[in-house]
Design an enzyme around this catalytic site. Structure first.
Site, PDB file in Angstrom:
ATOM      1  N   SER A  28      -3.774  -7.843   4.013  1.00 24.27           N
ATOM      2  CA  SER A  28      -3.292  -9.192   3.735  1.00 24.27           C
ATOM      3  C   SER A  28      -2.056  -9.546   4.560  1.00 24.27           C
ATOM      4  O   SER A  28      -1.918 -10.667   5.035  1.00 24.27           O
ATOM      5  CB  SER A  28      -2.970  -9.343   2.248  1.00 24.27           C
ATOM      6  OG  SER A  28      -4.147  -9.209   1.465  1.00 24.27           O
ATOM      7  N   HIS A  56       2.493 -14.713   2.459  1.00 24.59           N
ATOM      8  CA  HIS A  56       2.016 -15.392   1.250  1.00 24.59           C
ATOM      9  C   HIS A  56       3.154 -16.076   0.493  1.00 24.59           C
ATOM     10  O   HIS A  56       3.241 -16.028  -0.724  1.00 24.59           O
ATOM     11  CB  HIS A  56       1.273 -14.417   0.337  1.00 24.59           C
ATOM     12  CG  HIS A  56      -0.012 -13.923   0.900  1.00 24.59           C
ATOM     13  ND1 HIS A  56      -0.067 -13.142   2.036  1.00 24.59           N
ATOM     14  CD2 HIS A  56      -1.305 -14.087   0.495  1.00 24.59           C
ATOM     15  CE1 HIS A  56      -1.328 -12.852   2.314  1.00 24.59           C
ATOM     16  NE2 HIS A  56      -2.102 -13.424   1.409  1.00 24.59           N
ATOM     17  N   ASP A  91      -3.978 -18.206  -6.145  1.00 25.96           N
ATOM     18  CA  ASP A  91      -3.302 -17.050  -6.749  1.00 25.96           C
ATOM     19  C   ASP A  91      -2.340 -17.456  -7.854  1.00 25.96           C
ATOM     20  O   ASP A  91      -1.960 -16.651  -8.689  1.00 25.96           O
ATOM     21  CB  ASP A  91      -2.548 -16.255  -5.674  1.00 25.96           C
ATOM     22  CG  ASP A  91      -3.494 -15.462  -4.785  1.00 25.96           C
ATOM     23  OD1 ASP A  91      -4.699 -15.431  -5.085  1.00 25.96           O
ATOM     24  OD2 ASP A  91      -3.022 -14.870  -3.796  1.00 25.96           O
ATOM     25  N   PHE A 141       6.954 -10.234  -4.118  1.00 27.35           N
ATOM     26  CA  PHE A 141       7.257  -8.834  -4.413  1.00 27.35           C
ATOM     27  C   PHE A 141       8.365  -8.305  -3.509  1.00 27.35           C
ATOM     28  O   PHE A 141       9.236  -7.551  -3.959  1.00 27.35           O
ATOM     29  CB  PHE A 141       6.006  -7.977  -4.247  1.00 27.35           C
ATOM     30  CG  PHE A 141       4.829  -8.455  -5.056  1.00 27.35           C
ATOM     31  CD1 PHE A 141       4.976  -8.778  -6.391  1.00 27.35           C
ATOM     32  CD2 PHE A 141       3.583  -8.590  -4.473  1.00 27.35           C
ATOM     33  CE1 PHE A 141       3.893  -9.228  -7.139  1.00 27.35           C
ATOM     34  CE2 PHE A 141       2.497  -9.035  -5.211  1.00 27.35           C
ATOM     35  CZ  PHE A 141       2.645  -9.362  -6.545  1.00 27.35           C
ATOM     36  N   GLU A 170       7.320  -1.341  -4.007  1.00 29.87           N
ATOM     37  CA  GLU A 170       8.168  -2.076  -3.074  1.00 29.87           C
ATOM     38  C   GLU A 170       9.619  -1.601  -3.080  1.00 29.87           C
ATOM     39  O   GLU A 170      10.262  -1.531  -2.019  1.00 29.87           O
ATOM     40  CB  GLU A 170       8.127  -3.576  -3.383  1.00 29.87           C
ATOM     41  CG  GLU A 170       6.812  -4.255  -3.061  1.00 29.87           C
ATOM     42  CD  GLU A 170       5.760  -4.106  -4.157  1.00 29.87           C
ATOM     43  OE1 GLU A 170       4.664  -4.655  -3.999  1.00 29.87           O
ATOM     44  OE2 GLU A 170       6.064  -3.445  -5.182  1.00 29.87           O
TER      45      GLU A 170
END
Length: 317
Positions: free
Chosen positions: A36, A108, A116, A82, A57
């Site tokens: 992604s 994103h 989403d 994130f 993360e």
């Protein structure tokens, strides 16, 4: 001015794949999202300099700090929500406090993540990153500018945050014109009375809005501001002195992003009126990107209507 289309995350992957071939001091980290974020391109290019940390993360950012402290240039990637939210403490204390060369490239971002939904639509990340000392913040508007920024920041001292999108956006620049001048904005069109200052995919919306405004004899100046921190203060001085109205446009909350940064600077120096277009202190929701842009008032039509109504006021005639 507007040509083919590509996603800035795709351009990131391509730029990283080339960079990792040329430099053995570049290390790429990801958090279980390589396909992604497109760091999979870098892994294919040189798997020995790519590490996947899984859904961890915070740990990834701590390791990034350790590698950077060992003279590596680290590109760490995840979704914006994130990368900036889950790992904030590590970014602040382990990366920014010691001023290490970690380049956080987050994909994103914004509400155009679409279906989403609110949990993945990061509209606070610019504010979170620009408030940390030593952090530099970049929001490229297209593929060409993304490639230029990704290559440039490898040689920029200290941490950087690069905000990237999910969907395809129209090209604003060509490869020849996308050379990135650190800390500078670009005037795409000179006009008068009103200036539109935009970043990311809102640059394309500003261009569309300008075409609509020209039909009613309003000729706006269009400024692409890819560097949110540090701001191009000389350019802002010039814009504020020459225009009666400034409209900032961003796919981000109106609190703490581009509009906030521009307002903070100009309000201390000039009486120029500023209107901020962005998400008005609310969460997003699941939906098609174009529908969400319309609902949350961050499309070309909203820019057009805002400027038209404002310039109809007697003080601006």
């Amino acid at each position: 001015m507007v040509n083919k289309m590509d996603a800035t995350r795709n351009a990131y992957g391509k730029a990283l794949a080339e960079l990792i071939k040329k430099r053995d001091d570049v290390i790429v980290l990801d958090a279980d999202l390589t396909k992604s974020t497109k760091t999979s391109d870098a892994k294919k290019s040189n798997h020995n300099q790519h590490y996947n940390f899984g859904i961890a993360e915070s740990n990834m950012m701590s390791v990034a700090a350790g590698l950077a402290a060992s003279n590596k240039i680290v590109y760490a990637s995840s979704f914006a929500i994130f990368a900036t939210g889950r790992a904030y403490e590590q970014i602040r204390n382990s990366i920014c406090y010691p001023n290490l060369k970690v380049k956080i490239c987050a994909t994103h971002a914004g509400i155009t993540v679409g279906e989403d939904g609110a949990t993945h639509q990061s509209i606070e990340d610019i504010a979170l990153m620009r408030v940390i000392p030593n952090m530099k913040v970049f929001v490229p508007c297209d593929a060409c500018q993304t490639k230029a920024i990704i290559n440039k920041i490898a040689d920029v001292d200290g941490p950087c945050y690069v905000r990237l999108g999910r969907g395809n956006v129209e090209d604003v620049y060509t490869d020849e014109l996308a050379s990135f001048d650190f800390g500078k904005g670009n005037i795409l069109k000179n006009g008068n009375k009103v200036a539109i200052i935009a970043c990311g995919m809102m640059v394309q919306e500003a261009i569309k809005a300008a075409s609509m405004l020209e039909k009613i004899d309003i000729l706006p100046t269009i400024v692409d501001m890819p560097c949110i921190k540090p701001l191009d203060e000389a350019l802002l001085d010039s814009v504020a002195q020459k225009h009666e109205l400034i409209v900032t446009c961003e796919e981000h909350s109106v609190i703490g992003g581009l509009g906030g940064a521009v307002s903070e600077y100009i309000s201390q120096r000039y009486p120029t009126r500023i209107i901020r277009i962005g998400v008005l202190d609310s969460f997003g929701e699941s939906g098609k990107p174009k529908d969400l842009m319309q609902k949350y008032g961050i499309d070309a039509k909203k820019i057009y209507e805002t400027i038209k109504i404002t310039l109809d006021y007697k003080d601006y005639k």
